[in-house]
Motif scaffolding. Structure first.
Motif, mmCIF file in Angstrom:
data_model
loop_
_atom_site.group_PDB
_atom_site.id
_atom_site.type_symbol
_atom_site.label_atom_id
_atom_site.label_comp_id
_atom_site.label_asym_id
_atom_site.label_seq_id
_atom_site.Cartn_x
_atom_site.Cartn_y
_atom_site.Cartn_z
ATOM 1 N N ASN A 439 96.752 38.430 62.758
ATOM 2 C CA ASN A 439 96.977 36.987 62.894
ATOM 3 C C ASN A 439 98.475 36.719 62.875
ATOM 4 O O ASN A 439 99.030 36.211 61.902
ATOM 5 N N GLU A 440 99.100 37.056 63.976
ATOM 6 C CA GLU A 440 100.556 36.967 64.093
ATOM 7 C C GLU A 440 101.017 35.512 64.109
ATOM 8 O O GLU A 440 100.503 34.683 64.861
ATOM 9 N N ASN A 441 101.986 35.221 63.263
ATOM 10 C CA ASN A 441 102.594 33.885 63.188
ATOM 11 C C ASN A 441 101.577 32.782 62.908
ATOM 12 O O ASN A 441 101.773 31.624 63.296
ATOM 13 N N GLY A 442 100.497 33.156 62.231
ATOM 14 C CA GLY A 442 99.514 32.154 61.832
ATOM 15 C C GLY A 442 98.882 31.413 62.999
ATOM 16 O O GLY A 442 98.597 30.213 62.894
ATOM 17 N N LEU A 443 98.621 32.132 64.119
ATOM 18 C CA LEU A 443 97.985 31.492 65.277
ATOM 19 C C LEU A 443 96.635 30.891 64.897
ATOM 20 O O LEU A 443 96.277 29.806 65.353
ATOM 21 N N LEU A 444 95.899 31.589 64.079
ATOM 22 C CA LEU A 444 94.631 31.073 63.568
ATOM 23 C C LEU A 444 94.835 30.477 62.184
ATOM 24 O O LEU A 444 95.674 30.957 61.415
ATOM 25 N N PRO A 445 94.089 29.444 61.822
ATOM 26 C CA PRO A 445 93.023 28.816 62.610
ATOM 27 C C PRO A 445 93.546 27.846 63.663
ATOM 28 O O PRO A 445 94.618 27.258 63.505
ATOM 29 N N LEU A 446 92.777 27.706 64.723
ATOM 30 C CA LEU A 446 93.074 26.736 65.765
ATOM 31 C C LEU A 446 92.721 25.328 65.290
ATOM 32 O O LEU A 446 91.910 25.155 64.387
ATOM 33 N N LYS A 447 93.313 24.341 65.943
ATOM 34 C CA LYS A 447 92.975 22.951 65.650
ATOM 35 C C LYS A 447 91.756 22.529 66.491
ATOM 36 O O LYS A 447 91.678 22.841 67.677
ATOM 37 N N LYS A 448 90.854 21.824 65.860
ATOM 38 C CA LYS A 448 89.662 21.366 66.581
ATOM 39 C C LYS A 448 90.001 20.320 67.642
ATOM 40 O O LYS A 448 89.204 20.060 68.553
ATOM 41 N N THR A 449 91.190 19.740 67.533
ATOM 42 C CA THR A 449 91.612 18.712 68.486
ATOM 43 C C THR A 449 92.379 19.292 69.661
ATOM 44 O O THR A 449 92.949 18.531 70.450
ATOM 45 N N ILE A 450 92.404 20.611 69.787
ATOM 46 C CA ILE A 450 93.094 21.237 70.912
ATOM 47 C C ILE A 450 92.589 20.605 72.218
ATOM 48 O O ILE A 450 91.397 20.343 72.377
ATOM 49 N N LYS A 451 93.494 20.345 73.151
ATOM 50 C CA LYS A 451 93.114 19.591 74.353
ATOM 51 C C LYS A 451 92.376 20.443 75.378
ATOM 52 O O LYS A 451 91.378 20.011 75.953
ATOM 53 N N ASN A 452 92.902 21.636 75.642
ATOM 54 C CA ASN A 452 92.299 22.498 76.652
ATOM 55 C C ASN A 452 92.151 23.908 76.101
ATOM 56 O O ASN A 452 93.146 24.506 75.672
ATOM 57 N N LEU A 453 90.940 24.401 76.118
ATOM 58 C CA LEU A 453 90.667 25.734 75.591
ATOM 59 C C LEU A 453 89.886 26.535 76.628
ATOM 60 O O LEU A 453 88.861 26.071 77.138
ATOM 61 N N ALA A 454 90.375 27.717 76.935
ATOM 62 C CA ALA A 454 89.656 28.609 77.841
ATOM 63 C C ALA A 454 88.887 29.636 77.020
ATOM 64 O O ALA A 454 89.444 30.251 76.108
ATOM 65 N N VAL A 455 87.626 29.802 77.338
ATOM 66 C CA VAL A 455 86.789 30.820 76.702
ATOM 67 C C VAL A 455 86.394 31.798 77.804
ATOM 68 O O VAL A 455 85.746 31.413 78.777
ATOM 69 N N ILE A 456 86.781 33.039 77.632
ATOM 70 C CA ILE A 456 86.685 34.025 78.711
ATOM 71 C C ILE A 456 86.077 35.308 78.176
ATOM 72 O O ILE A 456 86.241 35.643 77.006
ATOM 73 N N GLY A 457 85.373 36.015 79.039
ATOM 74 C CA GLY A 457 84.927 37.357 78.684
ATOM 75 C C GLY A 457 83.435 37.572 78.750
ATOM 76 O O GLY A 457 82.639 36.632 78.622
ATOM 77 N N PRO A 458 83.024 38.827 78.941
ATOM 78 C CA PRO A 458 81.608 39.160 79.117
ATOM 79 C C PRO A 458 80.740 38.949 77.890
ATOM 80 O O PRO A 458 79.523 38.863 78.005
#
Length: 807
Positions: A439-458
């Motif tokens: 968890n580099e530079n405290g990227l997580l947790p994300l904010k629930k108010t994030i405007k655009n989120l891409a969810v990718i992967g099989p």
């Protein structure tokens, strides 16, 4: 005497039953009649007396039938909502007098039982009742069946609750939670008419190329032992006659999880001392906790197949450990003594070798049938040997109360299986299992108010890739995928864009460019990669249920893990690495979520992706659990139960290797990418003030270890405090460090607790040159910390006299 005929009335039926003395109550107790004067039918008689009496009354063929466990899913007929016994069942009983069935309620591509052709929980109870009714009313002695089911991460039947696979369960480092889970699994199975739950799997795994790592609790004997004890206590409860518990069958006895070359069922390369020190302790601990059944593994050890190994099955299991349950082969394990290991020329010889070695029951029933009868007739097996094995099986039938209570209530099954409470428990296990690896530079947790989120992967939106092997068919609406969990978590104003990108293995159909375009428009990307143990109807299977892997598959399924899917490398398969690198090249913040059954090669990700989350196969509530962690509603505290290597060339790379010259390679160092016990949190913790106190009186030894643990952050969270030990100088080579105690501790922000561990002689013992268990005098190094590599406190204590330990 003439009887007045009451044709077509209930009175006539009841009168006949009364005169015959065969009355039963609905869903349970067989009525006491004058037949109770027969000892084995008398519920007040001691169990051993009932066993002895019944054995006297049985023919050779009936005895041999009790030792056979046949495949059960062809033993019922389903017609609409009604379920009864099949003609196959009747024919089997007339010819072979079978005493047990396995996987009667199982549904999967191998059994060809689907959501349509399989059984609901209510129908399952009806099916098992029909089978038991036939046994009680249509066989000479009225011996009820033992019905065994697969239960490693939920009962493998339609409509049941699906939990995290075992490697995820171990990642919780929370035995109390796992015991609660096991109790729920047992109840769901028992109310449908099952009596035996196959599990826990206690294989110590040092070979991640092996296909079944997901079924294990990892690489450490102590952690495996604690998880195994929890499962046994959850399965069996305070007594197997409760109506809510099942017999626990330990798997696989033994040294099955570290096969040469990673080949499933392959040769185990281990010496006797390492066998006793590393592979056997989890089984011994589970048996001490009360486990009543154990399964012999497919492999051989030092040239002797485990299915015909009298040292394991008699000397260790019975004489040394005092085991009083029954042993069973793995499916086809006894025929494998002939066909795989080639230490028997005929099935008759294989049967004789196995039963003379102490293997009670034959899963599959191919060997303990005509071949065993022939072996007896040819004086290769004595009646005393057969009686001993049969007694082990009958004893548990009496102890479980099946002669008096052979039935279950379908209405209870309908309302007890897959409750909202069990779904909530599945989520608790899943969230507790998630390992935050980076968890580099405290990227997580994300904010629930994030405007655009891409969810990718099989693995972002594939229900079966999330569930692992030994899973029944599921209605799509029951399983929460990562994509669905994220959508349910974020603000209504958040735009969530999903693109699969590629498959797990297939390289012919990909849309990486579309995934990149979605990432470029997003504020952050969650990419869900990994592996799959999802079986499909195109896969062909061996008679044991293991998949047939074809090198030249045309239609490529996702499956790269699960029984039979051994790997030659640990690289991400297909185009997954290309997809990950393409997404990272957009420069957007990327969170990698791994859904997998074994540690995979994530070297590039560890260098270039700021946040990495491992969820293993998290079960039906996995999507909610992952979302809770990603958005901070759950502070992760899962810890790795197995080391993650940098390369297959490093293998084995387990942390507790014996003291030796282990040095770096030309291409890289010898350390794993992530070590056993590793896992991060949104909190920070401080360890201080390590103290130890040795108390030794005669043969009694107690070492008390204490330290202070403080949450130094502003976020409440769990820390898994781990205590490792090293014998500084010993008469035989011992591990560089060995986990001895751990505790998952919840601390509020700023809270401090004193943690105390107690070590006893059994925690310090070794098997000396004379093969005796002793604690040798000398100093021991204490290491306390957050993982096997993240040691925060060091200390020493001294034992001044030798202590001889009981085995």
């Amino acid at each position: 005497m003439k009887m007045k005929k009451f044709t077509g009335t209930r009175s006539y039926f009841l009168l006949c039953i009364a005169m015959l003395g065969l009355g039963t109550t609905a869903f349970g107790q067989v009525k006491k009649t004058n037949a109770s004067t027969i000892i084995y039918k008398n519920p007040t008689a001691p169990v051993d007396a009932r066993v002895k009496d019944l054995l006297k009354r049985m023919t050779l063929e009936e005895k041999v039938g009790q030792l056979c466990t046949l495949l059960g899913w062809e033993m019922y007929d389903k017609k609409g909502d009604s379920v009864g016994v099949s003609e196959t069942f009747k024919a089997v009983m007339a010819k072979r007098h079978i005493g047990s069935f396995w996987a009667t309620l199982r549904a999967d591509p191998w059994t060809k039982k689907t959501l349509v052709t399989g059984l609901s929980p209510k129908q399952a109870a009806m099916a098992t009742n029909a089978m038991q009714k036939y046994m009680m009313e249509n066989t000479r002695l009225g011996i009820p069946l033992l019905l065994a089911e697969e239960c490693p991460h939920g009962h493998m039947a339609i409509g049941t609750t699906v939990f995290s696979t075992s490697i995820g369960q171990a990642s919780t480092w929370d035995p109390a939670l796992i015991q609660e889970m096991a109790g729920a699994i047992a109840k769901e199975a028992r109310v449908q008419g099952a009596h035996i739950g196959y599990g826990p799997v206690l294989d110590l795994v040092r070979e991640p190329r092996w296909s079944r790592l997901e079924e294990t609790y990892g690489e450490d004997p102590y952690l495996i032992s604690q998880m195994g004890i929890a499962m046994v206590k959850g399965f069996q409860g305070t007594g197997i006659g409760s109506g809510s518990n099942v017999i626990s069958t330990l798997k696989h006895f033994t040294a099955y999880g570290s096969p040469e070359g990673g080949h499933n069922g392959g040769i185990a390369l281990t010496g006797l001392r390492d066998l006793y020190s590393s592979y056997l302790p989890p089984f011994q601990a589970a048996i001490k906790a009360g486990a009543l059944s154990i399964m012999a593994s497919y492999n051989s050890i030092d040239g002797v197949p485990c299915s015909s190994n009298s040292f394991l099955l008699k000397d260790v299991l019975v004489k040394q450990w005092g085991f009083r349950g029954f042993s069973v082969s793995d499916l086809g394990g006894i025929p494998g003594v002939r066909s795989t290991h080639k230490v028997a020329a005929t099935m008759e010889e294989a049967a004789a070798l196995a039963i003379n070695a102490g293997l009670d029951a034959d899963l599959g029933g191919e060997a303990y049938g005509e071949a065993l009868i022939k072996a007896f007739n040819n004086k290769k097996v004595t009646m005393a040997t057969i009686d001993t094995a049969v007694a082990h099986v009958l004893r548990l039938k009496f102890t479980m109360g099946l002669f008096e209570h052979p039935y279950v209530d379908p209405a209870v099954a309908e309302k007890t299986v897959a409750t909202a409470a069990n779904a909530a428990l599945s989520k608790r296990v899943a969230t507790a299992s998630i390992v935050l690896m980076k968890n580099e530079n405290g990227l997580l947790p994300l904010k629930k108010t994030i405007k655009n989120l891409a969810v990718i992967g099989p693995n972002a939106d594939n229900i079966y890739n999330q569930l692992g092997d030994y899973t029944a068919p599921q209605p799509a609406e029951k399983i929460v995928t990562v994509l669905e969990g994220i959508k349910a978590k974020v603000s209504p104003d958040t735009k969530v864009t999903y693109v699969k990108g590629c498959a797990i293995r297939d390289t012919a159909h990909a849309n990486i460019s579309e995934a990149v375009a979605a990432a470029q428009q997003a504020d952050a990307v969650v990419i869900v990669l990994g592996g799959s143990s999802a079986r499909d109807f195109e896969t062909t299977f061996q008679s044991t249920g293991a998949a047939e892997v074809k090198a030249s598959e045309v239609a490529v399924s996702d499956m790269e893990s699960g029984e039979g899917y051994d790997r030659v490398s640990l690289d991400l398969m297909g185009l997954q690495s290309n997809l990950l690198q393409s997404i990272a090249a957009t420069g957007k913040p990327v969170i990698l979520v791994l859904i997998e059954g074994r540690p995979l090669n994530i070297n590039w990700a560890a260098q270039h992706i700021p946040a990495i989350v491992n969820a293993w196969y998290p079960g039906q509530e996995g999507g909610h659990a992952v979302a809770d962690v990603l958005f901070g509603d759950y502070n992760p505290a899962g810890r790795l139960p197995v080391s993650i290597p940098k390369s297959v060339g490093q293998l084995p790379v387990y942390y507790n290797y014996k003291s030796a010259a282990r040095h770096d390679y030309v291409e890289m160092d010898a350390k794993p990418l992530y070590s056993f016990g590793h896992g991060l949190s949104y909190s920070t913790f401080e360890y201080k003030d390590l103290q130890s106190n040795v108390q030794a009186t005669g043969s009694n030894l107690k070492v008390t270890v204490s330290f202070k643990l403080k949450n130094t952050s502003t976020v409440a969270g769990d820390e898994v405090a781990q205590l490792y030990l090293r014998d500084d100088a010993s008469s035989v080579v011992t591990a560089v460090k060995q986990l001895k105690k751990f505790q998952r501790v919840h601390l509020a922000a700023g809270e401090e607790k004193t943690i105390t561990f107690e070590l006893f002689a059994d925690d310090l013992r070794l098997l000396n040159t004379a093969m005796k268990w002793v604690v040798e005098p000398g100093t021991f190094s204490l290491m306390v910390g957050a993982s096997s590599e993240d040691i925060r406190l060091n200390g020493k204590f001294e034992v001044k006299q030798e202590i001889v330990c009981k085995y």
